[in-house]
Scaffold this active site. Structure first.
Site, PDB file in Angstrom:
ATOM      1  N   LYS A  84       0.832  -1.217   0.000  1.00 16.84           N
ATOM      2  CA  LYS A  84       0.000   0.000   0.000  1.00 16.84           C
ATOM      3  C   LYS A  84       0.860   1.257   0.000  1.00 16.84           C
ATOM      4  CE  LYS A  84      -3.432  -2.248   2.969  1.00 16.84           C
ATOM      5  NZ  LYS A  84      -4.003  -2.170   4.318  1.00 16.84           N
ATOM      6  N   ARG A 105      14.562  -9.504   6.434  1.00 17.73           N
ATOM      7  CA  ARG A 105      15.212  -9.717   5.129  1.00 17.73           C
ATOM      8  C   ARG A 105      14.603  -8.735   4.133  1.00 17.73           C
ATOM      9  NH1 ARG A 105      16.496 -15.400   2.234  1.00 17.73           N
ATOM     10  NH2 ARG A 105      18.133 -15.264   3.799  1.00 17.73           N
ATOM     11  N   HIS A 133      24.778 -10.995   5.303  1.00 21.11           N
ATOM     12  CA  HIS A 133      23.912 -12.014   5.902  1.00 21.11           C
ATOM     13  C   HIS A 133      24.703 -12.586   7.089  1.00 21.11           C
ATOM     14  CE1 HIS A 133      21.038 -15.100   6.450  1.00 21.11           C
ATOM     15  NE2 HIS A 133      20.992 -15.631   5.249  1.00 21.11           N
TER      16      HIS A 133
HETATM   17  C1  NCD Z   1      21.421 -17.269   0.894  1.00 22.46           C
HETATM   18  C2  NCD Z   1      20.853 -15.878   0.870  1.00 22.46           C
HETATM   19  O1  NCD Z   1      19.651 -15.673   1.011  1.00 22.46           O
HETATM   20  O2  NCD Z   1      21.668 -14.956   0.764  1.00 22.46           O
HETATM   21  N1  NCD Z   1      20.525 -18.224   1.368  1.00 22.46           N
HETATM   22  C3  NCD Z   1      20.457 -18.474   2.716  1.00 22.46           C
HETATM   23  O3  NCD Z   1      20.071 -17.649   3.493  1.00 22.46           O
HETATM   24  N2  NCD Z   1      20.882 -19.685   3.155  1.00 22.46           N
HETATM   25  C4  NCD Z   1      22.093 -17.663  -0.366  1.00 22.46           C
HETATM   26  C5  NCD Z   1      21.357 -17.581  -1.658  1.00 22.46           C
HETATM   27  O4  NCD Z   1      20.182 -17.217  -1.723  1.00 22.46           O
HETATM   28  O5  NCD Z   1      21.979 -17.898  -2.679  1.00 22.46           O
END
Ligand code: NCD
Length: 306
Positions: A84, A105, A133
């Site tokens: 939205k 994320r 990450h």
């Molecule tokens: C990874 C990511 O999301 O960065 N996956 C994960 O979290 N295990 C790797 C990927 O998506 O290639």
């Protein structure tokens, strides 16, 4: 340790050792079905604007095992008010009022940092675009220690998409805490960004860049394979050209040390042939399982400090 945004936060081995020691304890307690319900009454919000299997399920599993509760949206881009037009800042402000910790994320690099500046509760970066990450890198180091015993002295090959692969970016900084030799194997178009090479240089870590894996297979103790990150390419023709640059199969296995390990953050596409899975050196499924224990330790540590 309030928020977990980047592995730059983990500048000493002592902190890592504390995390790994607690992760090991969690693993033992879990196997005995005796995990203490320390996080009873706490609520974890999983806010994922990008797809996930391992990260979200292992965080949720970790929280449930510790007695906590989970509120979640598996497709925040579609099913939260983002559709939205609500900003990440506004959504974060609201969700932090409903929870004790946020696992985020997001497709934009730097998004977790932005959210952490607004949130009244800890934010854990579960992937910010092609940025970082950090919890994956922690479980990667935990896995290497568990599989090989030690990190000092190893030669590790990071291969695939080093430009966009955020797990590699986070892992590089943790590896720089140890005495390691690093091989960076990628197509010329997907080399590790200068920022991370400068980091390695600053820490006096020996590394080299190559396009061909054959040269380093015999020397590698760890082969860390990554997927070419399709979703980060603006030109899909370029992706098609590069997507099958590497493939680990029986031929490659024959050239590797008998006690080496193959890791992959997963998901894999074609870069590891299924025939590899039955080889004892294939550590990627064990690696994924370790994610639960490391995330249990992190949730416990971050939430018990509050
Ligand atoms: C990874 C990511 O999301 O960065 N996956 C994960 O979290 N295990 C790797 C990927 O998506 O290639």
């Amino acid at each position: 340790m309030k928020h977990i945004i980047s592995t730059e936060q983990f500048l000493d081995k002592k902190t890592l050792d504390a995390i790994f020691s607690l992760s090991g304890k969690m693993e033992l307690l879990d196997k005995k079905n005796a995990v203490p319900q320390n996080l009873k009454g706490k609520i974890m919000a999983c806010v994922f604007y990008e797809p996930s299997t391992r990260t979200r399920f292992s965080f949720e599993s970790a929280m449930h095992k510790l007695g906590g509760s989970v509120i979640t949206t598996e497709n925040a881009a579609q099913f939260s008010s983002a559709i939205k037009g609500e900003t990440l800042e506004d959504s974060t402000k609201i969700i932090s009022g409903y929870s004790d910790i946020i696992i985020l994320r997001h497709p934009v690099k730097g998004a977790a940092l932005v959210a952490s500046n607004i949130s009244s509760v800890p934010v854990i970066n579960a992937g910010d675009g092609a940025g970082e990450h950090p919890t994956q890198a922690l479980l990667d180091i935990y896995t290497i220690k568990k599989e090989l015993g030690d990190i000092d002295g190893i030669e590790i090959t990071l291969m695939g998409d080093l430009l966009y692969g955020r797990t590699v970016h986070s892992l590089i900084r943790l590896l720089a805490l140890y005495k390691v030799k690093i091989n960076l194997v990628s197509p010329a178009q997907l080399k590790l960004p200068a920022e991370y090479k400068n980091y390695l240089n600053g820490k006096n870590i020996q590394f080299r860049e190559l396009a061909d894996i054959r040269k380093i297979l015999e020397a590698s103790d760890v082969l860390y394979v990554t997927r070419i990150q399709k979703e980060r390419f603006s030109d899909q023709k370029q992706y098609e050209k590069l997507k099958d640059s590497y493939r680990i199969d029986k031929n490659v296995l024959r050239q590797m040390k008998s006690n080496a390990i193959i890791m992959h953050p997963l998901p894999r596409v074609n870069e590891i042939a299924p025939e590899t899975d039955n080889d004892k050196r294939a550590a990627y499924f064990r690696q994924a399982k370790n994610g639960v224990y490391v995330r249990m330790a992190l949730l416990q540590m971050v939430l018990s400090e509050r």
